[in-house]
Design a protein around this motif. Structure first.
Motif, PDB file in Angstrom:
ATOM      1  N   LYS A  23       9.548 -21.978 -18.192  1.00 20.22           N
ATOM      2  CA  LYS A  23      10.177 -22.303 -19.479  1.00 20.22           C
ATOM      3  C   LYS A  23      11.586 -21.714 -19.576  1.00 20.22           C
ATOM      4  CE  LYS A  23       5.800 -22.347 -22.025  1.00 20.22           C
ATOM      5  NZ  LYS A  23       4.993 -21.620 -23.032  1.00 20.22           N
ATOM      6  N   LYS A  24      11.732 -20.459 -19.179  1.00 20.31           N
ATOM      7  CA  LYS A  24      13.047 -19.811 -19.251  1.00 20.31           C
ATOM      8  C   LYS A  24      13.999 -20.428 -18.232  1.00 20.31           C
ATOM      9  CE  LYS A  24      14.010 -17.190 -21.753  1.00 20.31           C
ATOM     10  NZ  LYS A  24      14.696 -17.317 -23.064  1.00 20.31           N
ATOM     11  N   SER A  25      13.497 -20.779 -17.066  1.00 20.32           N
ATOM     12  CA  SER A  25      14.331 -21.429 -16.054  1.00 20.32           C
ATOM     13  C   SER A  25      14.766 -22.814 -16.515  1.00 20.32           C
ATOM     14  CB  SER A  25      13.584 -21.518 -14.722  1.00 20.32           C
ATOM     15  OG  SER A  25      13.309 -20.223 -14.228  1.00 20.32           O
ATOM     16  N   ARG A  26      13.930 -23.471 -17.254  1.00 12.28           N
ATOM     17  CA  ARG A  26      14.289 -24.767 -17.848  1.00 12.28           C
ATOM     18  C   ARG A  26      15.432 -24.580 -18.846  1.00 12.28           C
ATOM     19  NH1 ARG A  26      10.539 -28.333 -21.914  1.00 12.28           N
ATOM     20  NH2 ARG A  26      11.769 -30.247 -21.833  1.00 12.28           N
ATOM     21  N   PHE A  46      21.233 -25.134 -20.034  1.00 18.65           N
ATOM     22  CA  PHE A  46      22.484 -24.445 -20.332  1.00 18.65           C
ATOM     23  C   PHE A  46      23.545 -24.810 -19.297  1.00 18.65           C
ATOM     24  CE2 PHE A  46      25.214 -20.592 -20.349  1.00 18.65           C
ATOM     25  CZ  PHE A  46      25.573 -20.572 -21.687  1.00 18.65           C
ATOM     26  N   VAL A  47      23.145 -24.821 -18.031  1.00 15.56           N
ATOM     27  CA  VAL A  47      24.059 -25.200 -16.951  1.00 15.56           C
ATOM     28  C   VAL A  47      24.563 -26.627 -17.171  1.00 15.56           C
ATOM     29  CG1 VAL A  47      24.152 -25.793 -14.479  1.00 15.56           C
ATOM     30  CG2 VAL A  47      23.218 -23.592 -15.213  1.00 15.56           C
ATOM     31  N   LYS A  48      23.668 -27.524 -17.528  1.00 16.74           N
ATOM     32  CA  LYS A  48      24.055 -28.928 -17.741  1.00 16.74           C
ATOM     33  C   LYS A  48      25.142 -29.045 -18.808  1.00 16.74           C
ATOM     34  CE  LYS A  48      23.615 -33.308 -16.931  1.00 16.74           C
ATOM     35  NZ  LYS A  48      24.186 -33.890 -15.746  1.00 16.74           N
ATOM     36  N   LYS A  49      25.045 -28.237 -19.864  1.00 17.32           N
ATOM     37  CA  LYS A  49      26.082 -28.237 -20.904  1.00 17.32           C
ATOM     38  C   LYS A  49      27.402 -27.673 -20.377  1.00 17.32           C
ATOM     39  CE  LYS A  49      22.971 -27.913 -24.834  1.00 17.32           C
ATOM     40  NZ  LYS A  49      22.473 -27.073 -25.922  1.00 17.32           N
ATOM     41  N   GLN A  84      26.786 -29.373  -6.998  1.00 13.75           N
ATOM     42  CA  GLN A  84      26.118 -28.231  -6.377  1.00 13.75           C
ATOM     43  C   GLN A  84      25.396 -27.364  -7.403  1.00 13.75           C
ATOM     44  OE1 GLN A  84      29.572 -26.614  -4.353  1.00 13.75           O
ATOM     45  NE2 GLN A  84      28.658 -27.136  -2.370  1.00 13.75           N
ATOM     46  N   VAL A  85      26.058 -27.084  -8.521  1.00 13.03           N
ATOM     47  CA  VAL A  85      25.458 -26.193  -9.522  1.00 13.03           C
ATOM     48  C   VAL A  85      24.291 -26.874 -10.233  1.00 13.03           C
ATOM     49  CG1 VAL A  85      26.987 -26.681 -11.484  1.00 13.03           C
ATOM     50  CG2 VAL A  85      25.961 -24.446 -11.272  1.00 13.03           C
ATOM     51  N   VAL A  86      24.390 -28.160 -10.483  1.00 14.49           N
ATOM     52  CA  VAL A  86      23.273 -28.881 -11.087  1.00 14.49           C
ATOM     53  C   VAL A  86      22.090 -28.894 -10.126  1.00 14.49           C
ATOM     54  CG1 VAL A  86      22.483 -31.165 -11.847  1.00 14.49           C
ATOM     55  CG2 VAL A  86      24.656 -30.250 -12.691  1.00 14.49           C
ATOM     56  N   LEU A 143      20.839 -15.435 -19.466  1.00 14.94           N
ATOM     57  CA  LEU A 143      19.708 -16.283 -19.057  1.00 14.94           C
ATOM     58  C   LEU A 143      19.284 -15.974 -17.623  1.00 14.94           C
ATOM     59  CD1 LEU A 143      20.632 -19.734 -20.620  1.00 14.94           C
ATOM     60  CD2 LEU A 143      18.545 -18.431 -21.035  1.00 14.94           C
ATOM     61  N   HIS A 144      20.260 -15.783 -16.756  1.00 17.79           N
ATOM     62  CA  HIS A 144      19.990 -15.455 -15.354  1.00 17.79           C
ATOM     63  C   HIS A 144      19.145 -14.186 -15.274  1.00 17.79           C
ATOM     64  CE1 HIS A 144      20.973 -13.119 -11.723  1.00 17.79           C
ATOM     65  NE2 HIS A 144      20.917 -14.287 -11.095  1.00 17.79           N
ATOM     66  N   GLY A 145      19.539 -13.152 -16.010  1.00 13.51           N
ATOM     67  CA  GLY A 145      18.806 -11.885 -15.984  1.00 13.51           C
ATOM     68  C   GLY A 145      17.372 -12.035 -16.463  1.00 13.51           C
TER      69      GLY A 145
END
Length: 128
Positions: A13-16, A21-24, A40-42, A102-104
């Motif tokens: 769930k948190k990774s989702r 967030f990355v997509k934005k 690459q990041v997506v 979020l990463h942490g």
């Protein structure tokens, strides 16, 4: 009761949330990065949830652990891409800090899930 699907896992769930967030954030990238850094990041952010899900579907704990370790590598790769995006001026330092939060959280949950799987595999923790 236990986990019914990978979607019940807090780490998934948190990774989702991180993936969304990355997509934005990548929408702020310049057009010339669409097929380079953006792609690459997506891809790496999707790989996090993909590997958690695939590991969950494996029969053996060791395979699940391995897929979670791959997810952790993808999480770190995504961080590196976001650092690059900040260095290149595509995202703000505030955006990068939001990503780092979020990463942490994802890293903490992923490491905890891996530890749990190792304990269940060794018989020192009951499966959920």
């Amino acid at each position: 009761m236990g986990f019914q699907t990978f979607e019940d896992l807090e780490v998934w769930k948190k990774s989702r949330d991180l993936r969304k967030f990355v997509k934005k954030l990548v929408q702020k990238f310049p057009k010339e990065e669409k097929y380079v850094l953006e792609k690459q990041v997506v891809r790496s952010s999707r790989s996090i949830t993909n590997n958690i899900a695939e590991g969950y579907g494996r029969f053996f704990f060791q395979e699940n652990i391995q897929f979670c370790r791959i997810a952790r590598g993808s999480l770190e790769e995504t961080l590196d891409h976001m650092i690059i995006a900040n260095d290149e001026g595509y995202i703000s330092t505030e955006d990068l800090l939001g990503f780092r939060d979020l990463h942490g959280e994802c890293l903490r949950l992923l490491n905890g899930y891996i530890s749990y799987l190792i304990k269940v595999k060794s018989g020192t923790a009951p499966p959920k």
